[in-house]
Design an enzyme around this catalytic site. Structure first.
Site, PDB file in Angstrom:
ATOM      1  CG  ASP A  87     -14.019  11.426   2.577  1.00 33.78           C
ATOM      2  OD1 ASP A  87     -14.052  10.256   3.209  1.00 33.78           O
ATOM      3  OD2 ASP A  87     -13.244  11.966   2.836  1.00 33.78           O
TER       4      ASP A  87
ATOM      5  CG  ASP B  17      -6.892   7.914  -6.368  1.00 34.23           C
ATOM      6  OD1 ASP B  17      -5.565   8.118  -5.945  1.00 34.23           O
ATOM      7  OD2 ASP B  17      -7.759   7.082  -5.303  1.00 34.23           O
ATOM      8  CG  ASN B  18      -6.463   3.764  -4.422  1.00 34.64           C
ATOM      9  OD1 ASN B  18      -5.344   3.163  -3.798  1.00 34.64           O
ATOM     10  ND2 ASN B  18      -6.958   4.211  -4.106  1.00 34.64           N
TER      11      ASN B  18
ATOM     12  CE  LYS C 133      -4.758  11.857   0.089  1.00 38.67           C
ATOM     13  NZ  LYS C 133      -5.068  10.849   1.122  1.00 38.67           N
ATOM     14  CE1 TYR C 134      -8.238  14.511   3.467  1.00 38.30           C
ATOM     15  CE2 TYR C 134      -5.781  14.003   4.689  1.00 38.30           C
ATOM     16  CZ  TYR C 134      -6.245  13.193   3.781  1.00 38.30           C
ATOM     17  OH  TYR C 134      -6.632  11.827   4.311  1.00 38.30           O
TER      18      TYR C 134
ATOM     19  CD  GLU D 233      -2.193   5.691  -5.720  1.00 32.26           C
ATOM     20  OE1 GLU D 233      -3.421   5.926  -6.450  1.00 32.26           O
ATOM     21  OE2 GLU D 233      -2.010   6.899  -4.729  1.00 32.26           O
TER      22      GLU D 233
END
Lengths: 649, 649
Positions: free
Chosen positions: A340, A376-377, A518-519, A405
């Site tokens: 995804d 993020d990341n 998250k989902y 993060e």
């Protein structure tokens, strides 16, 4: 090459000046260096500093501290980049003056010395404007006058002359430190912030309904009441439909499943668009404005990655890696594939346009009113990109804050801090006993890390339900949040899961939540209050009221006689506030023991007896302590921590 | 800016590459650095090095040691300057290969992976000459061939393929370390030398007669027999007649008093002339040649200062400081004046010519055959001058050694080492108990100092009769010389005063000799032998025979249960030689106790029992040790030290 002074080992500095250090407005910068010359001549040194944008250097005289170490301090008064450097030189006026005094005391005739002094005074006068140098020239005349011998000697031996020599350095053959060092000055929020994370899609009052920015607005009073000043929402952009993940990270999603908000982009748009079920850009701007009324910043999640249906993939196929069979390279960690998510290929030939576009994404949201980004990341994108991007953004908007993060290896986390991230996530969540925690805090606050890394302590995140909290009761949750809030001046919680004490793991051996938000869309009773919300509300009020807790680097661990008891004292720089925390690590049993008073830190000079009043701000209990070691007892069912306000009697 | 690897904290390096590190020919240079990239891709790194004069870099593959630390070693094979740097890159061939193996093991179909591999192999092949890349291209073809799927997969999973990936790094977007670092490579004598100092004027066989270079030649067999390989003579130039100092540093000298040889220059000449009573330049050259037959270098004293009648003062008045009354500025440390010495003024406008002249003085003597200079008070001349002068001289004569006589503050001593001095005097003479000595050796050998500072240990000099030796007997002298000779691979003695045990201080509270040879001619019975000459002869022979004693940085202190007993083990780098010294600091009484076997250092793997034969090379006594701790007893009247040769049984 007639300069004779060496300037070495300047502190603070990072990698020889390769990276800038960080401070906030009004926070002193204590600079030191080894400075020395050949021979025995007296030297002097000055610390020079200025905002990078200005031409004129400000100068602070440095003081010798022994063993050739010199120090000086300056206080930056505005946000942005500063520069600093050091100058050193043999000061022949000072050198002559010091020699003169010794010769005088030894009863030597000083006729020639007076003539030398006159020459040096004239040389010194030439370095200063006429408005200031008249006194020097007048003295030179006196020293030259043979008939004025007695008066001249008396003048030099008088205290005014010492002040004069001090006031007028004679600079010749100046040595300058090899590098001009850099400092970034931010505002208070960079070091003192209190974060609350929630998924906006879970904020509807109706179970099953997708929450909106309007719903989030409804929750602002609650967030403010609990004392948070940053409200961080996971990505708010359109969520990819291709290869969308289902509940509990299932490979395929059902038709009505919302997917992970970190899979960004679909036919509706990408990083500059809003997921339509949340509202519009105008709704988002309205939320930001409304939040400001509560002194809350809305933090945006910056996740530079794409869902397979992100518009970039068609518009800029050159920004992605393609495989020989014409398919796109998904994110992978072999043998696993994350279908995804498609990573951007920073090795693309078109990297310049890619960088520009990503910077423009940030600036787009800055213009909408965002000042805080949770990134993020960041460790999966090049360090050089971040170094450039953050500086470019902060040039236009100096108040912008970037939280990294990165839960990764120490050197990588450090590199991101040095590249410019304002704050960083940490290993706090994995430090689970006294020794580990003390070592970690010592590394963060007493080593080079303090110059570039601002820790932000989170006891949980949507990605991390720590083993410590799996199946745990309220005691453990209270302990972890009070520890985060008192150890670090920046801290945050992934709110609903934390305060409602979600403790069910995903049973896959990992620190993951079952039915992770998250989902899927969750529904919470936002009106609910419990022991956790009470503890959080209290600690955030205490943090607001106590400057000593608004700093991370002032921590000082003190001894206890029980390994389950951890004790630390924080005193704010001007000494006006002292907080003493004692924690019981044992969430099951009452622990007791003795804790040592850090006398020097509290200003109890040697020989003086201890006489302290400590007041627990959670319970309002007051103790008077007269001994070097004092008894404490903590019942985790009540409070697992003392947070004492300390008063010296 | 597509490079994705960071290279940080390279070791060894000094002040970010500002100064060079030091090694000798054949001595390994172990280089390490933190090297890491963004994300999870596999990276590789290489250490590059070359002699500064050459163009082509040599390359060593670096090995990951965990926690992002990488290491590699190179061995310089010639004298002179070397350069080294590090490269790092994401290696996509390696990265693909590692991913391929995991996907294979997970049973995935690898069709597209083979095509990707073929592309990477072709990309790699393009980086190597045709003579080497045929194999890569052949493999690429195999991987591209759909029909060869099984064979291609088997080939990649075979061990030859791993070796191939290892042998052919695919370098793209290379990151290079910020600095090219420098290394100076010298010969063995820089780290292993044994010095003897004598005043040539005191070498005549006839009492009262001024000694000559011929007399010194006569003593060479004696110096060689005792095992010294450097014979250092204080300045041999004409001695100033103006303001000459008399016996015991008297302000005025009698008509026949010789003065201090450090007051250089009179009407006969200056720093390029010879004091006529010693002989001629030809005699000096003859002495150098004769000494070479005994493998002895004659070291020249470089004292860059002038007597008031030095020719420079008339020829180059601009090189000196003049006072307003037309007199010259003598050396002074107010209120004291040193009227037999005039310092050079390195702040002169004519500094360039001054520097040139001083360099030419050194080169003048280099051309006469001098390779070792003992430099007097280098810390009273600018660091920049030395840095330039030493490098200029070593460019013409790479084997030249400079010993810094700086007894001054730690930072200044370090700065001289970094400026290029080959060896330095130390604080050894003032380290007078076990704790002090262990701390000092640890600083010199286990910190940054090891990269730039080669200690030379002297138990006495003409300027220093240490309090420890004032009024002391032979035990103390034996102890100090054996300690110097075993702690440091470079050591020396101011010979006659030491071996004949002069122990009378000047009764002025300072560590000065009574009737110092600096101010008068002494007469010695050079045929005399005693306990000292015996100890010196033995220890110097042991040093010659044992490589472990020819290195200073391999020292390892081990525990004892008696503070009077100090124990240290030295193992040479290839492990072929191990020496264990145990010293009794108490010069009056026998001391005994237990010493611990450093098992790891001696290669006694954990679990194995101790089984050592130690043989004292002074007494030839042999002990067999079977325990972790073993008993020793040292009587200072006999030998204050065990020097054990260690054999593992």
């Amino acid at each position: 090459m007639r300069n004779r002074v060496l300037i070495e080992h300047i502190q603070p500095q990072l990698d020889g000046g390769r990276y800038f250090i960080k401070r906030t407005v009004g926070e002193p910068v204590n600079v030191s260096a080894d400075i020395f010359g050949d021979g025995h001549d007296h030297i002097r040194a000055a610390l020079l500093y200025k905002p990078e944008s200005k031409k004129r250097w400000n100068e602070v005289v440095m003081e010798a501290q022994g063993n050739d170490r010199w120090t000086a301090t300056f206080v930056p008064e505005e946000q942005g980049f500063y520069e600093y450097k050091i100058e050193g030189w043999v000061d022949h006026l000072l050198n002559w003056y010091e020699g003169f005094k010794k010769k005088h005391d030894a009863g030597q005739h000083l006729g020639v010395e007076l003539l030398i002094g006159a020459e040096l005074l004239k040389k010194t006068a030439a370095q200063y404007p006429k408005s200031r140098n008249a006194q020097l020239l007048k003295l030179a005349k006196l020293l030259e006058d043979e008939k004025g011998y007695q008066e001249a000697v008396a003048t030099i031996m008088g205290s005014d002359f010492a002040a004069l020599v001090d006031e007028f350095p004679l600079k010749q053959f100046i040595s300058t430190s090899d590098q001009v060092l850099r400092l970034r000055v931010g505002d208070r929020k960079e070091v003192f912030s209190t974060w609350y994370e929630l998924f906006p899609r879970s904020t509807s009052e109706q179970p099953g309904k997708h929450g909106t920015f309007k719903d989030v607005e409804r929750l602002l009073p609650r967030v403010a009441e609990m004392g948070f000043d940053v409200l961080y929402l996971p990505p708010i952009h359109p969520i990819g439909e291709v290869n969308r993940k289902g509940k509990n990270n299932a490979v395929t999603a059902g038709a009505d499943e919302p997917g992970s908000p970190w899979a960004i982009g679909n036919k509706e748009g990408g990083h500059m668009a809003i997921h339509s079920e949340l509202g519009t850009i105008d709704d988002y701007v309205a939320l930001i404005k409304k939040a400001k009324e509560f002194d809350i910043d809305i933090a945006l999640d910056l996740a530079f990655q794409c869902a397979p249906d992100h518009p970039y993939i068609k518009e800029h196929p050159e920004w992605f890696a393609w495989r020989p069979d014409g398919t796109i390279a998904y994110a992978e960690n072999p043998p696993k594939k994350y279908q995804d998510i498609v990573p951007l290929n920073f090795e693309t030939d078109d990297w310049k346009n890619l960088w520009e576009e990503l910077k423009n994404v940030v600036l787009f949201w800055v213009k909408k009113g965002v000042r805080i980004f949770r990134v993020d990341n960041p460790h999966t994108k090049p360090f050089a990109f971040w170094e450039w991007c953050i500086q470019e953004v902060q040039k236009e908007a100096p108040q912008t804050i970037f939280l990294s993060e990165a839960f990764t290896r120490p050197h990588v986390m450090a590199a991101l801090g040095k590249a410019g991230f304002t704050q960083g996530y940490t290993y706090f969540v994995w430090r689970n006993n006294k020794q580990e925690m003390e070592e970690y805090l010592t590394e963060l606050t007493q080593t080079e890390w303090r110059e570039f890394f601002r820790p932000n302590f989170w006891p949980n995140t949507p990605d991390i339900l720590p083993y410590e909290l799996m199946g745990a009761g309220a005691n453990a949750f209270v302990l972890r949040v009070l520890m985060a809030a008192t150890l670090s001046s920046n801290y945050g919680i992934y709110g609903p899961a934390f305060e409602f004490m979600e403790n069910q793991g995903n049973n896959n051996g990992k620190e993951e939540y079952l039915n992770s938000e998250k989902y899927e869309i969750r529904h919470y009773n936002w009106d609910h209050r419990n022991r956790l919300t009470d503890a959080i509300t209290r600690i955030n009020r205490i943090r607001q009221e106590h400057p000593a807790l608004q700093n991370t680097y002032n921590i000082h661990f003190t001894r206890t006689d029980n390994d389950q008891l951890m004790s630390y004292v924080k005193v704010n720089p001007d000494g006006s506030d002292a907080i003493w925390c004692i924690i019981n690590w044992d969430t099951m049993h009452t622990q007791s023991g003795f804790v040592e008073v850090p006398k020097e830190l509290l200003g109890i000079t040697s020989g003086r007896r201890v006489n302290l009043k400590v007041e627990d701000m959670l319970t309002n209990e007051i103790y008077h302590w007269f001994n070097d070691w004092n008894y404490v007892e903590l019942n985790p069912e009540k409070w697992p921590i003392h947070i004492f306000r300390v008063a010296l009697l």
